[in-house]
Motif scaffolding. Structure first.
Motif, PDB file in Angstrom:
ATOM      1  N   ARG A  17       0.674  -1.255   0.060  1.00  0.00           N
ATOM      2  CA  ARG A  17       0.030  -0.011  -0.121  1.00  0.00           C
ATOM      3  C   ARG A  17       0.778   1.235  -0.378  1.00  0.00           C
ATOM      4  O   ARG A  17       0.689   2.145  -0.801  1.00  0.00           O
ATOM      5  N   LYS A  18       2.066   1.434   0.914  1.00  0.00           N
ATOM      6  CA  LYS A  18       2.733   2.386   0.835  1.00  0.00           C
ATOM      7  C   LYS A  18       3.466   2.622  -0.519  1.00  0.00           C
ATOM      8  O   LYS A  18       3.668   3.729  -0.946  1.00  0.00           O
ATOM      9  N   GLU A  19       3.805   1.536  -0.868  1.00  0.00           N
ATOM     10  CA  GLU A  19       4.433   1.686  -2.410  1.00  0.00           C
ATOM     11  C   GLU A  19       3.698   2.238  -3.420  1.00  0.00           C
ATOM     12  O   GLU A  19       3.847   2.971  -4.202  1.00  0.00           O
ATOM     13  N   ALA A  20       2.425   1.837  -3.328  1.00  0.00           N
ATOM     14  CA  ALA A  20       1.224   2.375  -4.449  1.00  0.00           C
ATOM     15  C   ALA A  20       1.170   3.692  -4.045  1.00  0.00           C
ATOM     16  O   ALA A  20       0.697   4.507  -5.073  1.00  0.00           O
ATOM     17  N   GLY A  24       1.800   7.661  -6.532  1.00  0.00           N
ATOM     18  CA  GLY A  24       0.818   8.472  -6.908  1.00  0.00           C
ATOM     19  C   GLY A  24      -0.564   7.980  -7.282  1.00  0.00           C
ATOM     20  O   GLY A  24      -1.353   8.647  -7.401  1.00  0.00           O
ATOM     21  N   ILE A  25      -0.922   6.688  -6.450  1.00  0.00           N
ATOM     22  CA  ILE A  25      -2.317   6.230  -6.455  1.00  0.00           C
ATOM     23  C   ILE A  25      -2.994   6.863  -5.242  1.00  0.00           C
ATOM     24  O   ILE A  25      -2.270   7.096  -4.166  1.00  0.00           O
ATOM     25  N   SER A  26      -4.139   7.022  -5.287  1.00  0.00           N
ATOM     26  CA  SER A  26      -4.873   7.652  -4.165  1.00  0.00           C
ATOM     27  C   SER A  26      -4.982   6.480  -2.889  1.00  0.00           C
ATOM     28  O   SER A  26      -4.717   5.501  -3.002  1.00  0.00           O
ATOM     29  N   ASP A  27      -5.188   6.930  -1.523  1.00  0.00           N
ATOM     30  CA  ASP A  27      -5.207   6.231  -0.583  1.00  0.00           C
ATOM     31  C   ASP A  27      -6.223   5.140  -0.537  1.00  0.00           C
ATOM     32  O   ASP A  27      -5.659   3.970  -0.530  1.00  0.00           O
ATOM     33  N   ASP A  32      -7.039  -1.007  -2.133  1.00  0.00           N
ATOM     34  CA  ASP A  32      -7.716  -2.102  -3.019  1.00  0.00           C
ATOM     35  C   ASP A  32      -6.511  -2.723  -4.032  1.00  0.00           C
ATOM     36  O   ASP A  32      -6.470  -3.825  -4.108  1.00  0.00           O
ATOM     37  N   ALA A  33      -5.802  -1.740  -4.380  1.00  0.00           N
ATOM     38  CA  ALA A  33      -4.433  -2.210  -5.245  1.00  0.00           C
ATOM     39  C   ALA A  33      -3.705  -3.454  -4.247  1.00  0.00           C
ATOM     40  O   ALA A  33      -3.240  -4.628  -4.957  1.00  0.00           O
ATOM     41  N   ALA A  34      -3.324  -2.995  -3.313  1.00  0.00           N
ATOM     42  CA  ALA A  34      -2.602  -3.968  -2.480  1.00  0.00           C
ATOM     43  C   ALA A  34      -3.142  -5.267  -2.284  1.00  0.00           C
ATOM     44  O   ALA A  34      -2.594  -6.379  -2.291  1.00  0.00           O
TER      45      ALA A  34
END
Length: 66
Positions: A17-20, A24-27, A32-34
């Motif tokens: 999540r921190k990497e995302a 530049g990905i929103s919080d 969700d991506a992580a």
């Protein structure tokens, strides 16, 4: 094998999540991506119930003839 909700899974999810977020990905989208990234990894997929009791009451199990 780490499963969703375990400490190892949560640690990996927080790092992803921190990497995302840094990229530049929103919080909310980073969270969700992580989760999606870890759930695609076979090491982190849930293996299901480990015992017969974990499958639930015998009369309510799929394929039960009782």
């Amino acid at each position: 094998m780490p499963e969703p909700g375990s400490k190892k899974y949560d640690t990996r999810r927080a790092r992803a999540r921190k990497e995302a977020e840094r990229s530049g990905i929103s919080d909310q989208d980073a969270n969700d991506a992580a989760n999606a990234e870890l759930q695609r990894d076979p090491e982190f997929r849930s293996s299901g119930p480990r015992t017969e009791r974990g499958r639930g009451p015998k009369g309510e199990r799929p394929g039960s003839t009782d």
